[in-house]
Design an enzyme around this catalytic site. Structure first.
Site, PDB file in Angstrom:
ATOM      1  N   LYS A 212      21.788  64.952 -26.445  1.00  0.00           N
ATOM      2  CA  LYS A 212      21.244  63.593 -26.522  1.00  0.00           C
ATOM      3  C   LYS A 212      21.800  62.833 -25.320  1.00  0.00           C
ATOM      4  O   LYS A 212      23.012  62.692 -25.185  1.00  0.00           O
ATOM      5  CB  LYS A 212      21.668  62.950 -27.850  1.00  0.00           C
ATOM      6  CG  LYS A 212      21.273  61.490 -27.994  1.00  0.00           C
ATOM      7  CD  LYS A 212      21.676  60.958 -29.365  1.00  0.00           C
ATOM      8  CE  LYS A 212      21.711  59.445 -29.370  1.00  0.00           C
ATOM      9  NZ  LYS A 212      22.247  58.894 -30.626  1.00  0.00           N
TER      10      LYS A 212
ATOM     11  N   SER B 138      24.502  50.201 -29.145  1.00  0.00           N
ATOM     12  CA  SER B 138      23.731  51.166 -28.358  1.00  0.00           C
ATOM     13  C   SER B 138      23.565  50.708 -26.908  1.00  0.00           C
ATOM     14  O   SER B 138      23.338  49.517 -26.637  1.00  0.00           O
ATOM     15  CB  SER B 138      22.350  51.353 -28.982  1.00  0.00           C
ATOM     16  OG  SER B 138      21.568  52.194 -28.167  1.00  0.00           O
TER      17      SER B 138
ATOM     18  N   LYS C  26      16.035  49.689 -37.290  1.00  0.00           N
ATOM     19  CA  LYS C  26      16.310  50.136 -38.655  1.00  0.00           C
ATOM     20  C   LYS C  26      17.403  49.312 -39.301  1.00  0.00           C
ATOM     21  O   LYS C  26      18.295  48.808 -38.634  1.00  0.00           O
ATOM     22  CB  LYS C  26      16.820  51.571 -38.610  1.00  0.00           C
ATOM     23  CG  LYS C  26      15.758  52.559 -38.443  1.00  0.00           C
ATOM     24  CD  LYS C  26      16.235  53.864 -39.063  1.00  0.00           C
ATOM     25  CE  LYS C  26      15.107  54.845 -39.007  1.00  0.00           C
ATOM     26  NZ  LYS C  26      14.753  55.129 -37.635  1.00  0.00           N
TER      27      LYS C  26
ATOM     28  N   GLU D 188       9.744  58.794 -25.198  1.00  0.00           N
ATOM     29  CA  GLU D 188      11.098  59.367 -25.168  1.00  0.00           C
ATOM     30  C   GLU D 188      11.114  60.751 -25.815  1.00  0.00           C
ATOM     31  O   GLU D 188      10.179  61.134 -26.523  1.00  0.00           O
ATOM     32  CB  GLU D 188      12.086  58.440 -25.885  1.00  0.00           C
ATOM     33  CG  GLU D 188      11.770  58.207 -27.355  1.00  0.00           C
ATOM     34  CD  GLU D 188      12.997  57.772 -28.160  1.00  0.00           C
ATOM     35  OE1 GLU D 188      14.029  58.476 -28.112  1.00  0.00           O
ATOM     36  OE2 GLU D 188      12.901  56.741 -28.850  1.00  0.00           O
TER      37      GLU D 188
HETATM   38  N1  PSU Z   1      16.161  54.884 -33.890  1.00  0.00           N
HETATM   39  C1  PSU Z   1      15.170  55.529 -34.518  1.00  0.00           C
HETATM   40  N2  PSU Z   1      14.781  56.767 -34.082  1.00  0.00           N
HETATM   41  C2  PSU Z   1      15.382  57.360 -33.006  1.00  0.00           C
HETATM   42  C3  PSU Z   1      16.423  56.639 -32.331  1.00  0.00           C
HETATM   43  C4  PSU Z   1      16.766  55.421 -32.802  1.00  0.00           C
HETATM   44  O1  PSU Z   1      14.627  55.014 -35.471  1.00  0.00           O
HETATM   45  O2  PSU Z   1      15.011  58.484 -32.655  1.00  0.00           O
HETATM   46  C5  PSU Z   1      17.039  57.249 -31.107  1.00  0.00           C
HETATM   47  C6  PSU Z   1      16.434  56.590 -29.844  1.00  0.00           C
HETATM   48  O3  PSU Z   1      16.316  57.583 -28.836  1.00  0.00           O
HETATM   49  C7  PSU Z   1      17.492  55.575 -29.452  1.00  0.00           C
HETATM   50  C8  PSU Z   1      18.743  56.298 -29.843  1.00  0.00           C
HETATM   51  O4  PSU Z   1      17.466  55.256 -28.086  1.00  0.00           O
HETATM   52  O5  PSU Z   1      18.423  56.953 -31.076  1.00  0.00           O
HETATM   53  C9  PSU Z   1      19.921  55.356 -30.015  1.00  0.00           C
HETATM   54  O6  PSU Z   1      21.064  56.104 -30.176  1.00  0.00           O
HETATM   55  P1  PSU Z   1      22.493  55.380 -30.040  1.00  0.00           P
HETATM   56  O7  PSU Z   1      22.530  54.433 -31.202  1.00  0.00           O
HETATM   57  O8  PSU Z   1      23.478  56.489 -30.147  1.00  0.00           O
HETATM   58  O9  PSU Z   1      22.482  54.679 -28.720  1.00  0.00           O
HETATM   59 MN    MN Z   2      26.487  54.233 -30.586  1.00  0.00          MN
END
Ligand code: PSU
Ligand code: MN
Length: 306
Positions: free
Chosen positions: A89, A143, A162, A28
């Site tokens: 993003k 997510s 995390k 990614e």
């Molecule tokens: N968690 C991490 N590092 C990251 C991400 C998540 O430890 O870089 C990034 C990944 O690309 C994941 C995104 O798909 O954040 C999720 O963002 P959101 O929670 O806004 O969907």
């Molecule tokens: Mn979100």
């Protein structure tokens, strides 16, 4: 049938490898543009591609550049994603906008899965996935990565989720959506910086071959969708659970006080965790992603032989 070439550029190396059934591993770009500082992210991006090649697979870093979907980036494109100037993003809901408006964006886990599937790639290595945020039962901040795992045929290797997330609810969501959660040599779902979260996986797949067999069974059965593989950070890079819990609580409070919302939450947390740990968390983040790239390469090699 959609005309893929109308939207997507796949490097000749990746296209040939996919056509020949050779192992390819998707990567990614949100981890680069919004997950790590410059220039550490650039060193990381080059190194992880090398590591995958050393395991006998071909790396395919995904991004959207000037509205074109990309599988495999040139050096100049990699630099652009790492400098991250004006790089959005991009999750599933953003994809049609950046394509139609010819914008540039980094792909999240969800979008990387979409691009990987379009390019014919079925294994993807990342750091951590998105999930149900703490308080998600009220905010509904969940997510899009989780829905993508439910629907898109890609095996995603991560170091868990995390502790900024609600790991228990994230796993419940995945169960509801029918996503197998495997541990690679562990029965405990890992917690990114730490090897254990205290929550179990569905099955401890001992080897990359076990993972490949399970993925193949899922897809041969017509069940579709993805799989999530939790690969714990190597012992020597793991961080202390209690120390990280305290850091994360502090940073969550900072985010709350700063009024950070929606898609900005994850990048905000990642940047402040690096600050709060004096850069130690970045070292761990880099090493766990390398470890996932190695595991994903081995899974891709085994899949190519089945
Ligand atoms: N968690 C991490 N590092 C990251 C991400 C998540 O430890 O870089 C990034 C990944 O690309 C994941 C995104 O798909 O954040 C999720 O963002 P959101 O929670 O806004 O969907
Ligand atoms: Mn979100």
């Amino acid at each position: 049938m959609m005309d893929l070439k109308k939207f997507m550029d796949i490097t000749p190396e990746i296209e040939e490898a996919v056509a020949a059934g050779k192992p390819v591993v998707a990567l990614e770009s949100t981890i680069l543009s919004h997950g790590m500082p410059y220039p550490e992210n650039l060193g990381f991006a080059r190194e992880i591609e090398k590591l995958i090649r050393a395991e006998g697979a071909i790396p395919a870093t995904m991004a959207v550049i000037d509205g074109r979907l990309k599988a495999g980036l040139t050096e100049a494109e990699l630099v652009r994603m790492c400098e991250a100037k004006g790089v959005l993003k991009v999750s599933r809901r953003d994809l049609p906008i950046v394509v139609a408006e010819k914008l540039t964006g980094a792909t999240t886990v969800a979008t990387t899965m979409i691009l990987a599937k379009l390019a014919g790639i079925h294994v993807f290595a990342t750091g951590g996935i998105g999930g149900v945020h703490r308080g998600g039962e009220v905010t509904m901040d969940i997510s899009a990565d989780l829905q993508e795992l439910a629907h898109t045929e890609v095996a995603v290797v991560c170091a868990g989720a995390k502790m900024i997330l609600d790991i228990g609810r994230t796993l419940e969501y995945l169960e509801t959506m029918g996503v197998p959660v495997l541990g690679l040599g562990t029965s405990d779902f890992p917690a990114f910086y730490c090897r254990k979260s205290g929550f179990g996986v569905d099955y401890n797949a001992e080897t990359p071959l076990d993972v490949a067999r399970i993925a193949k069974a899922k897809w041969d059965l017509g069940l579709g969708g993805g799989l999530l593989i939790g690969n714990p950070v190597p012992e020597q890079y793991a961080m202390d659970f209690d120390k990280m819990s305290a850091v994360i609580d502090r940073v969550l409070k900072m985010a709350d006080e700063a009024g950070v919302k929606g898609k900005e939450i994850t990048p905000f947390m990642l940047a402040h965790i690096v600050e709060e740990t004096g850069g130690d968390s970045l070292k761990t983040n880099i090493q766990l992603a390398f470890n996932n790239a190695r595991a994903a390469s081995r899974i891709a090699v085994e899949l190519s032989r089945l």
